[in-house]
Design an enzyme around this catalytic site. Structure first.
Site, PDB file in Angstrom:
ATOM      1  CB  CYS A   1      -0.886  -0.024   1.237  1.00 22.54           C
ATOM      2  SG  CYS A   1      -1.809   1.491   1.482  1.00 22.54           S
TER       3      CYS A   1
ATOM      4  CB  CYS B   1      -7.899  -0.697   2.472  1.00 17.40           C
ATOM      5  SG  CYS B   1      -7.222  -1.439   3.972  1.00 17.40           S
TER       6      CYS B   1
ATOM      7  CD  GLN C   1     -11.718 -12.358  18.063  1.00 16.71           C
ATOM      8  OE1 GLN C   1     -10.856 -11.633  17.574  1.00 16.71           O
ATOM      9  NE2 GLN C   1     -11.707 -12.713  19.332  1.00 16.71           N
TER      10      GLN C   1
ATOM     11  CD  GLU D   1     -19.434  -9.018  27.236  1.00 12.27           C
ATOM     12  OE1 GLU D   1     -18.416  -9.673  26.946  1.00 12.27           O
ATOM     13  OE2 GLU D   1     -19.440  -7.772  27.309  1.00 12.27           O
TER      14      GLU D   1
ATOM     15  CG  ASP E   1     -11.074 -13.495  24.444  1.00  9.51           C
ATOM     16  OD1 ASP E   1     -10.036 -12.800  24.397  1.00  9.51           O
ATOM     17  OD2 ASP E   1     -11.815 -13.665  23.457  1.00  9.51           O
TER      18      ASP E   1
ATOM     19  CB  CYS F   1      -5.951  -8.950  22.390  1.00 13.89           C
ATOM     20  SG  CYS F   1      -6.815  -8.037  23.650  1.00 13.89           S
TER      21      CYS F   1
HETATM   22  N1  SAH Z   1     -14.647 -13.877  23.791  1.00 15.28           N
HETATM   23  C1  SAH Z   1     -15.283 -12.923  22.917  1.00 15.28           C
HETATM   24  C2  SAH Z   1     -15.085 -11.448  23.330  1.00 15.28           C
HETATM   25  C3  SAH Z   1     -13.709 -11.037  23.760  1.00 15.28           C
HETATM   26  S1  SAH Z   1     -13.499  -9.277  23.883  1.00 15.28           S
HETATM   27  C4  SAH Z   1     -14.861 -13.165  21.485  1.00 15.28           C
HETATM   28  O1  SAH Z   1     -13.860 -13.802  21.227  1.00 15.28           O
HETATM   29  O2  SAH Z   1     -15.568 -12.724  20.587  1.00 15.28           O
HETATM   30  C5  SAH Z   1     -13.606  -9.006  25.603  1.00 15.28           C
HETATM   31  C6  SAH Z   1     -15.026  -8.885  26.122  1.00 15.28           C
HETATM   32  O3  SAH Z   1     -14.970  -8.652  27.540  1.00 15.28           O
HETATM   33  C7  SAH Z   1     -15.845  -7.732  25.541  1.00 15.28           C
HETATM   34  O4  SAH Z   1     -17.028  -8.266  25.004  1.00 15.28           O
HETATM   35  C8  SAH Z   1     -16.115  -6.836  26.759  1.00 15.28           C
HETATM   36  O5  SAH Z   1     -17.388  -6.217  26.698  1.00 15.28           O
HETATM   37  C9  SAH Z   1     -16.038  -7.788  27.911  1.00 15.28           C
HETATM   38  N2  SAH Z   1     -15.717  -7.228  29.237  1.00 15.28           N
HETATM   39  C10 SAH Z   1     -14.903  -6.190  29.537  1.00 15.28           C
HETATM   40  N3  SAH Z   1     -14.777  -6.042  30.863  1.00 15.28           N
HETATM   41  C11 SAH Z   1     -15.507  -7.030  31.448  1.00 15.28           C
HETATM   42  C12 SAH Z   1     -15.755  -7.416  32.797  1.00 15.28           C
HETATM   43  N4  SAH Z   1     -15.237  -6.757  33.802  1.00 15.28           N
HETATM   44  N5  SAH Z   1     -16.527  -8.505  33.001  1.00 15.28           N
HETATM   45  C13 SAH Z   1     -17.083  -9.191  31.968  1.00 15.28           C
HETATM   46  N6  SAH Z   1     -16.870  -8.867  30.673  1.00 15.28           N
HETATM   47  C14 SAH Z   1     -16.109  -7.796  30.414  1.00 15.28           C
END
Ligand code: SAH
Length: 476
Positions: free
Chosen positions: A77, A167, A311, A361, A404, A431
């Site tokens: 790019c 892009c 994702q 969540e 996660d 991440c």
């Molecule tokens: N496992 C999912 C999302 C991961 S992203 C996937 O792979 O698609 C991380 C997530 O944690 C988000 O959806 C965010 O809203 C949530 N999150 C952030 N802080 C949190 C907390 N204190 N308790 C529960 N969830 C939370």
């Protein structure tokens, strides 16, 4: 050292933000100084000018590449150097992967105190094709000094918009959408004078264009983020639909036969009237067809609305979740707790091999999506709980816990709770390797030890890294 001084340095490493790192001996006798230089690759020997000086480190501007690194490549790019999206496109993809592997290795050994970590690490899972992999794009819209429409990306660390024709990491249908919507925006800006949003004055209507493509279904969503409730009139709305349909047709006519045919399934708007950096507001509606698109990860189907977290790299997400599944070592008898479950992606992916999965969540909308996603897949051994993972009431003892978390990692209260739950195994999807390593160190004191690590590249050409770690309770 002083600003504007010139030095020659060898770039030895890359920072978390993708800047090259080198050292030089201060001309004024302050010893060895670390310097960060944008747009350099490991192995470059460069001439730099100091632009910012701190006590022990400095920032330099690249003036000349005296000897290029063997790993330097011409970016695909032409905007790569100015655009904030792809900080490492000037490094070969193999070298990018090596950088990501080492980043995880160094964090786990230095911050996490994991011994012989390399023996526990699998070779990095890179992408087969590190281009056109993103299923989601968010293009800011603006006007340049001459009054021309700009659509594209923010330049690194600023809010000036780099206008973009094409892009290299987005699905190619985006190039057609950007081209046709640029015309639509220009026409209505000329007509109304206030069609395009201005960040400084918080005036003007259209702020962002968000797109999503289901990589297995070919379903396209376009969502226009507006600073107001509606478009000026029906003709404007009609021309928007036509412009998007035209983009889809042009793409389908230009693509290779084997590529997926794209169909417009959702044209939405989202209302954001706040003077904020956040892209999406809380409310919105449908302009044409549905309010969501569908896509699959493996054989699990997901309905995705503009606000849902999903994702961005479907091919590598499958690799990542397969690893999580492998590390969970499920035999259909286990109770699994999936903390930070989002719209239930990992929970549903694991459900077929578990007795029961609980997903936790914090965002209510995500929990609603998760419940819908369970239903459309006829998965009935999952239960979703809305709340903070660290405060959740544990209804049933866990055999396996999956976490996660967002970049800041897990709350220590949650790690204490997990420890009290006494699971056999913990699968940590991360991440951010630095917070992962911090949490790994904390968990070791609770008897959890790292068994396996895999790094999965979800974001080629950026510095982001995704890691999955298997921890077993072996130390107690
Ligand atoms: N496992 C999912 C999302 C991961 S992203 C996937 O792979 O698609 C991380 C997530 O944690 C988000 O959806 C965010 O809203 C949530 N999150 C952030 N802080 C949190 C907390 N204190 N308790 C529960 N969830 C939370």
């Amino acid at each position: 050292m002083n600003k504007n001084e010139i030095y020659e340095v060898l770039i030895e490493d890359i920072s978390n933000d993708g800047e090259g790192i080198g050292h030089f001996e201060d001309k004024n006798g302050s010893g060895k100084i670390v310097v960060f230089v944008k747009d350099t690759a490991v192995g470059d020997y460069v001439k730099i000018k100091l632009i910012k000086c701190k006590k022990k480190y400095a920032f330099g501007k690249l003036i000349e590449i005296i000897t290029p690194s063997l790993y330097r490549v011409a970016p695909v790019c032409e905007k790569a150097a100015s655009c904030g999206g792809c900080a490492m496109m000037h490094m070969s993809y193999e070298k990018q992967l090596e950088y990501k592997f080492n980043k995880v290795k160094n964090c786990l050994s230095r911050i996490g105190g994991v011994k012989d970590v390399e023996k526990l690490m699998e070779p990095i899972y890179g992408m087969k094709e590190p281009y056109h992999y993103r299923n989601k794009m968010q293009f800011p819209v603006g006007l340049d000094k001459e009054g021309n429409v700009t659509i594209g990306f923010y330049a690194g660390r600023t809010h000036s918009i780099i206008d973009l024709k094409s892009c290299a990491i987005a699905h190619p249908v985006n190039d057609f959408i950007v081209k046709n919507l640029r015309q639509w925006l220009g026409k209505w800006q000329e007509k109304t004078g206030t069609f395009i949003y201005n960040e400084t004055t918080n005036k003007g209507l259209v702020r962002h264009i968000l797109t999503r493509v289901g990589f297995t279904t070919g379903e396209l969503m376009v969502c226009i983020v507006i600073n107001g409730k509606k478009y000026p009139d029906e003709a404007c709305e009609k021309e928007l639909i036509e412009a998007v349909e035209k983009s889809v047709n042009e793409y389908n006519n230009s693509k290779n036969k084997a590529d997926l045919t794209i169909s417009l399934e959702s044209l939405c708007y989202n209302i954001n009237t706040e003077n904020t950096n956040k892209i999406l507001g809380k409310k919105g509606g449908v302009t044409y067809k549905n309010g969501f698109i569908s896509d699959y990860i493996g054989d699990v189907k997901f309905n995705i609305s503009p606000m849902s977290f999903y994702q961005v790299n479907p091919a590598q997400t499958k690799v990542l979740y397969d690893k999580a599944l492998e590390y969970a070592e499920l035999s259909k008898d286990e109770v699994v707790w999936d903390m930070y479950c989002g719209i239930g992606t990992i929970s549903l992916f694991l459900a077929k091999n578990a007795k029961k999965v609980y997903g936790v969540e914090i965002v209510p909308q995500a929990i609603e999506d998760a419940e819908v996603n369970a239903k459309i897949n006829n998965i009935d051994n999952v239960e979703f709980i809305c709340g903070k993972a660290e405060d959740v009431k544990i209804k049933e003892a866990a055999d396996i816990v999956v976490v996660d978390p967002p970049r800041k990692g897990c709350d220590s209260a949650l790690l204490d709770t997990i420890s009290n739950m006494n699971p056999k195994r913990l699968v940590y999807v991360s991440c951010d390797p630095a917070t992962l390593a911090r949490d790994v160190a904390y968990l070791r004191d609770k008897g959890f030890n790292v068994q396996k690590v895999s790094v999965v590249d979800q974001f080629g050409h950026s510095t982001h890294v995704e890691t999955v770690v298997a921890l077993h309770r072996t130390g107690m």
